[in-house]
Design a protein around this motif. Structure first.
Motif, PDB file in Angstrom:
ATOM      1  N   VAL A  56      43.979  44.275 133.564  1.00 16.07           N
ATOM      2  CA  VAL A  56      44.574  44.299 132.223  1.00 16.07           C
ATOM      3  C   VAL A  56      43.553  44.821 131.225  1.00 16.07           C
ATOM      4  CG1 VAL A  56      45.667  42.920 130.415  1.00 16.07           C
ATOM      5  CG2 VAL A  56      46.037  42.338 132.836  1.00 16.07           C
ATOM      6  N   TYR A  57      43.971  45.798 130.443  1.00 19.68           N
ATOM      7  CA  TYR A  57      43.076  46.379 129.439  1.00 19.68           C
ATOM      8  C   TYR A  57      43.756  46.348 128.077  1.00 19.68           C
ATOM      9  CZ  TYR A  57      40.239  49.815 126.900  1.00 19.68           C
ATOM     10  OH  TYR A  57      39.444  50.442 125.970  1.00 19.68           O
ATOM     11  N   HIS A  58      43.023  45.813 127.102  1.00 19.16           N
ATOM     12  CA  HIS A  58      43.514  45.807 125.727  1.00 19.16           C
ATOM     13  C   HIS A  58      42.390  46.277 124.810  1.00 19.16           C
ATOM     14  CE1 HIS A  58      47.390  43.865 126.349  1.00 19.16           C
ATOM     15  NE2 HIS A  58      46.795  42.969 127.138  1.00 19.16           N
ATOM     16  N   GLU A  59      42.724  47.177 123.924  1.00 14.74           N
ATOM     17  CA  GLU A  59      41.754  47.656 122.931  1.00 14.74           C
ATOM     18  C   GLU A  59      42.254  47.253 121.547  1.00 14.74           C
ATOM     19  OE1 GLU A  59      39.871  51.930 121.498  1.00 14.74           O
ATOM     20  OE2 GLU A  59      40.082  51.470 123.643  1.00 14.74           O
ATOM     21  N   ILE A  60      41.445  46.482 120.859  1.00 14.10           N
ATOM     22  CA  ILE A  60      41.795  46.011 119.525  1.00 14.10           C
ATOM     23  C   ILE A  60      40.860  46.683 118.519  1.00 14.10           C
ATOM     24  CG2 ILE A  60      42.050  44.000 118.030  1.00 14.10           C
ATOM     25  CD1 ILE A  60      42.452  42.305 120.526  1.00 14.10           C
ATOM     26  N   GLU A  61      41.410  47.585 117.759  1.00 14.12           N
ATOM     27  CA  GLU A  61      40.627  48.295 116.745  1.00 14.12           C
ATOM     28  C   GLU A  61      40.610  47.466 115.462  1.00 14.12           C
ATOM     29  OE1 GLU A  61      41.001  52.791 116.083  1.00 14.12           O
ATOM     30  OE2 GLU A  61      42.029  51.955 114.330  1.00 14.12           O
ATOM     31  N   PHE A  62      39.452  47.373 114.832  1.00 13.31           N
ATOM     32  CA  PHE A  62      39.371  46.574 113.610  1.00 13.31           C
ATOM     33  C   PHE A  62      38.600  47.322 112.524  1.00 13.31           C
ATOM     34  CE2 PHE A  62      35.736  45.369 116.222  1.00 13.31           C
ATOM     35  CZ  PHE A  62      34.674  45.375 115.329  1.00 13.31           C
ATOM     36  N   ASP A  63      39.003  47.092 111.311  1.00 10.42           N
ATOM     37  CA  ASP A  63      38.321  47.578 110.101  1.00 10.42           C
ATOM     38  C   ASP A  63      38.773  46.646 108.989  1.00 10.42           C
ATOM     39  OD1 ASP A  63      37.027  48.892 108.110  1.00 10.42           O
ATOM     40  OD2 ASP A  63      38.172  50.764 108.252  1.00 10.42           O
ATOM     41  N   LEU A  64      38.106  45.513 108.901  1.00 13.77           N
ATOM     42  CA  LEU A  64      38.579  44.407 108.072  1.00 13.77           C
ATOM     43  C   LEU A  64      37.849  44.411 106.733  1.00 13.77           C
ATOM     44  CD1 LEU A  64      38.512  41.709 110.897  1.00 13.77           C
ATOM     45  CD2 LEU A  64      40.226  43.465 110.431  1.00 13.77           C
ATOM     46  N   ASN A  65      38.608  44.685 105.690  1.00 13.37           N
ATOM     47  CA  ASN A  65      38.019  44.769 104.354  1.00 13.37           C
ATOM     48  C   ASN A  65      38.680  43.833 103.356  1.00 13.37           C
ATOM     49  OD1 ASN A  65      36.108  47.218 104.662  1.00 13.37           O
ATOM     50  ND2 ASN A  65      38.044  47.965 105.512  1.00 13.37           N
ATOM     51  N   SER A  66      39.614  43.024 103.826  1.00 16.63           N
ATOM     52  CA  SER A  66      40.305  42.097 102.930  1.00 16.63           C
ATOM     53  C   SER A  66      40.810  40.915 103.734  1.00 16.63           C
ATOM     54  CB  SER A  66      41.479  42.794 102.234  1.00 16.63           C
ATOM     55  OG  SER A  66      42.472  43.158 103.186  1.00 16.63           O
ATOM     56  N   ASP A  67      41.262  39.874 103.022  1.00 22.28           N
ATOM     57  CA  ASP A  67      41.823  38.710 103.704  1.00 22.28           C
ATOM     58  C   ASP A  67      43.075  39.092 104.491  1.00 22.28           C
ATOM     59  OD1 ASP A  67      39.823  37.176 102.665  1.00 22.28           O
ATOM     60  OD2 ASP A  67      41.021  36.360 101.015  1.00 22.28           O
ATOM     61  N   ALA A  68      43.852  40.031 103.940  1.00 23.16           N
ATOM     62  CA  ALA A  68      45.060  40.467 104.634  1.00 23.16           C
ATOM     63  C   ALA A  68      44.707  41.145 105.957  1.00 23.16           C
ATOM     64  CB  ALA A  68      45.860  41.411 103.740  1.00 23.16           C
ATOM     65  N   ASP A  69      43.637  41.966 105.938  1.00 23.60           N
ATOM     66  CA  ASP A  69      43.183  42.606 107.181  1.00 23.60           C
ATOM     67  C   ASP A  69      42.758  41.560 108.198  1.00 23.60           C
ATOM     68  OD1 ASP A  69      43.625  45.066 106.051  1.00 23.60           O
ATOM     69  OD2 ASP A  69      41.525  45.398 105.494  1.00 23.60           O
ATOM     70  N   GLY A  70      42.056  40.539 107.723  1.00 25.42           N
ATOM     71  CA  GLY A  70      41.605  39.482 108.624  1.00 25.42           C
ATOM     72  C   GLY A  70      42.766  38.730 109.251  1.00 25.42           C
ATOM     73  N   GLU A  71      43.783  38.446 108.461  1.00 23.43           N
ATOM     74  CA  GLU A  71      44.944  37.727 108.971  1.00 23.43           C
ATOM     75  C   GLU A  71      45.712  38.578 109.984  1.00 23.43           C
ATOM     76  OE1 GLU A  71      47.789  34.816 109.671  1.00 23.43           O
ATOM     77  OE2 GLU A  71      45.742  34.743 108.864  1.00 23.43           O
ATOM     78  N   ALA A  72      45.831  39.879 109.704  1.00 25.02           N
ATOM     79  CA  ALA A  72      46.505  40.774 110.648  1.00 25.02           C
ATOM     80  C   ALA A  72      45.740  40.845 111.974  1.00 25.02           C
ATOM     81  CB  ALA A  72      46.650  42.165 110.033  1.00 25.02           C
ATOM     82  N   HIS A  73      44.407  40.861 111.885  1.00 24.84           N
ATOM     83  CA  HIS A  73      43.602  40.877 113.109  1.00 24.84           C
ATOM     84  C   HIS A  73      43.782  39.582 113.884  1.00 24.84           C
ATOM     85  CE1 HIS A  73      40.172  41.455 115.794  1.00 24.84           C
ATOM     86  NE2 HIS A  73      39.812  40.221 115.483  1.00 24.84           N
ATOM     87  N   ARG A  74      43.825  38.450 113.187  1.00 21.62           N
ATOM     88  CA  ARG A  74      43.996  37.165 113.865  1.00 21.62           C
ATOM     89  C   ARG A  74      45.309  37.138 114.642  1.00 21.62           C
ATOM     90  NH1 ARG A  74      46.417  32.341 113.458  1.00 21.62           N
ATOM     91  NH2 ARG A  74      47.660  33.055 111.676  1.00 21.62           N
ATOM     92  N   LYS A  75      46.369  37.622 114.040  1.00 22.86           N
ATOM     93  CA  LYS A  75      47.660  37.636 114.714  1.00 22.86           C
ATOM     94  C   LYS A  75      47.643  38.575 115.922  1.00 22.86           C
ATOM     95  CE  LYS A  75      50.424  36.472 110.620  1.00 22.86           C
ATOM     96  NZ  LYS A  75      51.476  36.952 109.679  1.00 22.86           N
ATOM     97  N   GLU A  76      46.969  39.713 115.781  1.00 26.88           N
ATOM     98  CA  GLU A  76      46.923  40.674 116.865  1.00 26.88           C
ATOM     99  C   GLU A  76      46.133  40.146 118.060  1.00 26.88           C
ATOM    100  OE1 GLU A  76      47.339  44.284 119.076  1.00 26.88           O
ATOM    101  OE2 GLU A  76      48.498  43.172 117.585  1.00 26.88           O
ATOM    102  N   ILE A  77      44.983  39.549 117.803  1.00 31.98           N
ATOM    103  CA  ILE A  77      44.171  39.068 118.916  1.00 31.98           C
ATOM    104  C   ILE A  77      44.840  37.862 119.581  1.00 31.98           C
ATOM    105  CG2 ILE A  77      42.672  37.476 117.628  1.00 31.98           C
ATOM    106  CD1 ILE A  77      40.340  38.566 119.341  1.00 31.98           C
TER     107      ILE A  77
END
Length: 410
Positions: free
Chosen positions: A77-98
């Motif tokens: 299984v391979y998953h690539e999670i790209e991140f570029d977190l510059n705001s709280d909204a970005d952080g929350e979106a990353h949390r949901k994705e991971i």
């Protein structure tokens, strides 16, 4: 002498069987031909500004596909999670994705999970970036955002290894180094690997990671300093580029053992310290004569520039050091050197006999020097120290390593 197996008790020289014993041994498959294709998850956490195509993690994934075929393909299984977190909204979106990506791990048991973190680290604080131009406040802040507490129980359920593909300031900075050790224990990963090079180039570690995955993940070889040394011995590009830091928590809430592996060469980097290209006294280039004292196990350099008396001695550390891949390589190189030298001597004598005006001796000496340089013993050293080292002692340890040129554990 034929194998007779059994002998009479009287003299122990008379065979019991009238004919030699024939062994009927079934064919044994070598370890390299057996692979473990149980669940293997590769998670690639990649900063958006770092290229994905050709990255170490993608190359490793492609290399492993050859071993997972037919019905076993689903277990890789391979998953690539790209991140570029510059705001709280970005952080929350990353949390949901991971959480979405790692959620299925909660339903599995005994999976191998390899987490590759590909990002920058601040050159002063050593803290990794979670945005294209934004470093975390500290190591705890970075881990809380990139690997949130919600997913950590899923990682703790499995054999998880964390690879930090970022620059060596994460090790050089004492606060970042101490916090990295603390998170290695709190995450309860099996081990964490990081790299010491100030401007780490992950591409130079590609062969190392492929070897690592084949040896320890697919073949199921028990992880040890000797086995890791065997993998590192095939990773010369990485050896010349960076030291390798391996953190291993004891699993009982105790100290984290940190081992540092580095590449050494008696003519280039004795005991891990580079021989400078320029004499620091007279500033002449490439003037050092290198000599080795086998009794004291030291390497010395002396400047050959007329009027310059500069010299330097490289000594091995006195404790907590192990030499990996040393004797076998030395024996191999010595045998190759002797064989090549004999052939070159014979060739030089033939040329000298055939053409008396040619300087066969000089030709041989030049070739001999070249072979000697390539025939030197290049190997990896390990500095291992079982007791934990306080962050304030990091620089003192680093100075010790630079002075005596070997390996360490913190």
């Amino acid at each position: 002498m034929p194998y007779m197996a059994f002998y009479h008790d009287e003299d122990a020289t008379t065979p019991y069987l009238p004919e030699p014993a024939e062994l009927m041994v079934p064919y044994q498959v070598g370890q390299h031909t057996r692979v473990d294709t149980s669940w293997l998850w590769i998670i690639h956490l990649r900063l958006r500004t770092l290229r994905g195509p050709g990255s170490v993690t993608r190359v490793v994934h492609e290399a492993l596909k050859a071993c997972f075929v037919d019905d076993e393909e689903a277990f890789l299984v391979y998953h690539e999670i790209e991140f570029d977190l510059n705001s709280d909204a970005d952080g929350e979106a990353h949390r949901k994705e991971i959480m979405r990506v790692l959620g299925p791990l909660a339903e599995l048991s005994n999976a191998r999970v390899m987490v590759f973190v590909y990002t920058h680290s601040h050159e002063t604080t050593g803290v990794p970036f979670f945005g294209a131009n934004l470093a975390a406040y500290d190591m705890r802040n970075w881990f809380d955002i990139l690997i949130p507490e919600d997913v950590r129980p899923w990682l703790r359920m499995h054999d998880t290894t964390l690879f930090m593909l970022c620059c060596g300031s994460i090790i050089a900075s004492a606060p970042a180094y101490a916090q990295l050790k603390a998170h290695c224990e709190s995450l309860q990963v099996t081990r964490l690997l990081a790299f010491q090079a100030g401007a780490f180039q992950a591409a130079l570690a590609t062969s190392f990671f492929i070897g690592y995955m084949l040896r320890f993940v697919l073949e199921g070889v028990t992880f040890s300093e000797v086995q890791l040394g065997n993998v590192l011995a095939q990773s010369h590009d990485l050896g010349r580029h960076s030291r390798v830091i391996v953190m291993s928590p004891d699993g009982d809430g105790g100290a984290v053992t940190v081992a540092e592996y580095f590449w050494t060469s008696p003519t280039i980097r004795p005991y891990g310290t580079n021989i400078p290209p320029q004499c620091p006294a007279c500033h002449a280039l490439s003037t050092f004569k290198i000599s080795h004292d086998s009794a004291n196990k030291t390497t010395s350099t002396r400047c050959q520039e007329p009027g310059c008396t500069y010299s330097s001695t490289y000594e091995p550390p006195q404790e907590n050091v192990k030499v990996l891949n040393h004797q076998q390589k030395r024996d191999l190189h010595a045998a190759l050197y002797r064989a090549l030298r004999g052939r070159q001597r014979a060739y030089a004598e033939e040329r000298k006999a055939a053409e008396p005006n040619m300087h066969g001796r000089e030709d041989f000496e030049g070739a001999s020097t070249s072979v000697s340089a390539t025939g030197q013993c290049h190997f990896w050293l390990l500095i291992a120290q079982l007791s934990p080292v306080e962050p304030s002692s990091t620089q003192a340890l680093r100075n010790l390593v630079c002075k005596s040129a070997h390996a360490r554990v913190h």
